[in-house]
Design a protein around this motif. Structure first.
Motif, PDB file in Angstrom:
ATOM      1  N   LEU A 168     -37.549 -27.362 -29.406  1.00 47.93           N
ATOM      2  CA  LEU A 168     -36.147 -27.271 -29.942  1.00 47.93           C
ATOM      3  C   LEU A 168     -34.827 -27.780 -29.145  1.00 47.93           C
ATOM      4  N   ASP A 169     -35.223 -28.367 -27.918  1.00 52.95           N
ATOM      5  CA  ASP A 169     -34.044 -28.923 -27.259  1.00 52.95           C
ATOM      6  C   ASP A 169     -33.879 -30.202 -27.816  1.00 52.95           C
ATOM      7  N   GLY A 170     -32.318 -30.018 -28.313  1.00 57.56           N
ATOM      8  CA  GLY A 170     -31.901 -31.511 -28.923  1.00 57.56           C
ATOM      9  C   GLY A 170     -32.619 -31.618 -30.241  1.00 57.56           C
ATOM     10  N   ARG A 171     -32.574 -30.610 -30.920  1.00 60.67           N
ATOM     11  CA  ARG A 171     -33.332 -30.483 -32.016  1.00 60.67           C
ATOM     12  C   ARG A 171     -33.104 -29.161 -33.092  1.00 60.67           C
ATOM     13  N   ASP A 172     -32.636 -29.508 -34.349  1.00 62.73           N
ATOM     14  CA  ASP A 172     -32.192 -28.415 -34.980  1.00 62.73           C
ATOM     15  C   ASP A 172     -33.480 -27.649 -35.737  1.00 62.73           C
ATOM     16  N   TRP A 173     -34.334 -28.638 -35.916  1.00 62.49           N
ATOM     17  CA  TRP A 173     -35.597 -28.088 -36.629  1.00 62.49           C
ATOM     18  C   TRP A 173     -36.637 -28.659 -35.542  1.00 62.49           C
ATOM     19  N   ILE A 174     -38.008 -28.171 -36.064  1.00 57.15           N
ATOM     20  CA  ILE A 174     -39.056 -28.575 -35.114  1.00 57.15           C
ATOM     21  C   ILE A 174     -39.365 -30.079 -35.309  1.00 57.15           C
ATOM     22  N   MET A 175     -39.058 -30.955 -36.356  1.00 51.81           N
ATOM     23  CA  MET A 175     -39.004 -32.196 -36.530  1.00 51.81           C
ATOM     24  C   MET A 175     -37.798 -32.866 -36.325  1.00 51.81           C
ATOM     25  N   GLY A 176     -36.851 -32.189 -35.652  1.00 51.21           N
ATOM     26  CA  GLY A 176     -35.569 -32.769 -35.465  1.00 51.21           C
ATOM     27  C   GLY A 176     -34.461 -32.548 -36.658  1.00 51.21           C
ATOM     28  N   ASP A 177     -34.145 -33.605 -37.144  1.00 50.96           N
ATOM     29  CA  ASP A 177     -33.236 -33.469 -38.199  1.00 50.96           C
ATOM     30  C   ASP A 177     -33.759 -32.967 -39.770  1.00 50.96           C
ATOM     31  N   TYR A 179     -35.827 -30.712 -41.991  1.00 49.43           N
ATOM     32  CA  TYR A 179     -36.466 -29.198 -41.943  1.00 49.43           C
ATOM     33  C   TYR A 179     -38.010 -29.558 -42.730  1.00 49.43           C
ATOM     34  N   THR A 180     -39.028 -28.980 -42.175  1.00 50.86           N
ATOM     35  CA  THR A 180     -40.473 -29.032 -42.839  1.00 50.86           C
ATOM     36  C   THR A 180     -41.176 -27.925 -42.815  1.00 50.86           C
ATOM     37  N   ILE A 181     -42.270 -28.268 -43.152  1.00 53.68           N
ATOM     38  CA  ILE A 181     -43.269 -27.262 -43.469  1.00 53.68           C
ATOM     39  C   ILE A 181     -43.687 -26.430 -42.082  1.00 53.68           C
ATOM     40  N   ALA A 182     -43.515 -27.552 -41.029  1.00 55.65           N
ATOM     41  CA  ALA A 182     -43.588 -26.796 -39.491  1.00 55.65           C
ATOM     42  C   ALA A 182     -42.552 -25.378 -39.650  1.00 55.65           C
ATOM     43  N   ASP A 183     -41.486 -25.754 -39.775  1.00 57.49           N
ATOM     44  CA  ASP A 183     -40.306 -24.725 -39.799  1.00 57.49           C
ATOM     45  C   ASP A 183     -40.893 -23.366 -40.358  1.00 57.49           C
ATOM     46  N   ILE A 184     -41.172 -23.990 -41.821  1.00 57.85           N
ATOM     47  CA  ILE A 184     -41.553 -22.853 -42.672  1.00 57.85           C
ATOM     48  C   ILE A 184     -42.792 -21.996 -42.315  1.00 57.85           C
ATOM     49  N   SER A 185     -43.650 -22.639 -41.457  1.00 59.45           N
ATOM     50  CA  SER A 185     -44.766 -21.828 -41.098  1.00 59.45           C
ATOM     51  C   SER A 185     -44.612 -20.923 -40.070  1.00 59.45           C
TER      52      SER A 185
END
Ligand SMILES: N[C@@H](CCC(=O)N[C@@H](CS)C(=O)NCC(=O)O)C(=O)O
Length: 234
Positions: A168-177, A179-185
């Motif tokens: 999460l260094d320099g990223r708001d969400w796991i994939m950057g800008d 928000y994806t199923i990775a965050d939801i998981s």
């Protein structure tokens, strides 16, 4: 009108709206992944509470949909080729919903695989390891005198949180800008670790910066708040 008669689960938990996606779940970290995704996507669905406290996931009707006896599971009456599809394993369901709608996952192939990689990381590591901390710290395992199992899972949880902190260094969400199923998981699992399991101090959560900020961002999403409470506990 969709015909769900081929699914024995629909006899015990009948569909009022058989044309809607049927969700068989309970508000646990694995269950809420799917309700959060469905709320984010705005897909019409019908939730059914499977009370795991009463072992309802081990009934023949539930096992007919998921032989592994665990929530969540779904039936999508409008599956591939317009035919009903039954599915279990929260990671598989998240991926299915993302691909069905083209949302919550990057459109480009590299971004898509990277997202899947993080969903697998959650499924293979975050979920099972945090779950063991829950057992050895809060539930039956806390009575065990030998603290090595707890220490092992505590240390592994801290290490996994460290992996997230770095990602999460320099990223708001796991994939950057995006928000994806990775965050939801993962949101429900991190929330549970420090909330329901009470392991905030155990895993030194407050020594982290980015993971707590990411959790706060995730929990601020209205769809996440709704999804965390679906299905309602009976
Ligand atoms: N890998 C599965 C794990 C599902 C799982 O462990 N579900 C738990 C609730 S979080 C459950 O159904 N427990 C009921 C039981 O084992 O009796 C998934 O992600 O779908």
């Amino acid at each position: 009108m969709s015909d769900l008669s081929a699914f024995p689960i629909a006899t015990r938990w009948p569909a009022k709206y058989p044309d809607r996606l049927q969700l068989y779940s309970f508000p646990t970290p694995n269950g809420v992944k799917v309700s959060i995704a469905l709320e984010e996507l705005g897909l019409p669905y019908e939730p059914h509470a499977i009370d795991i406290g009463k072992n309802e996931s081990w009934t023949p009707e539930f096992l007919s949909l998921n032989p592994n006896g665990k929530i969540p599971a779904i039936i999508d009456p409008d599956g591939p080729d317009g035919k009903p599809l039954g599915l279990f394993e929260s990671g598989a369901i998240l991926l299915y919903l993302a691909e069905k709608t083209g949302k919550l996952i990057p459109a480009d192939a590299a971004g898509r695989y990277e997202t899947i990689q993080w969903v697998f990381f959650q499924m293979a590591a975050i979920g099972p390891i945090f779950g063991q901390v829950g057992f050895f710290y809060k539930f039956g395992g806390r009575e065990i005198e030998d603290k090595r199992p707890l220490e092992r899972y505590r240390d592994e949880s801290k290490r996994l949180l460290g992996v997230l902190e770095t990602r999460l260094d320099g990223r708001d969400w796991i994939m950057g800008d995006q928000y994806t199923i990775a965050d939801i998981s993962m949101l429900g699992w991190v929330r549970n670790l420090i909330g329901f399991y009470g392991a905030r101090d155990l895993v030194e959560f407050d020594s982290l910066k980015r993971v707590p900020a990411w959790l706060e961002r995730g929990l601020a999403r209205p769809a996440v708040q709704r999804g965390l409470d679906i299905p309602k506990r009976p």
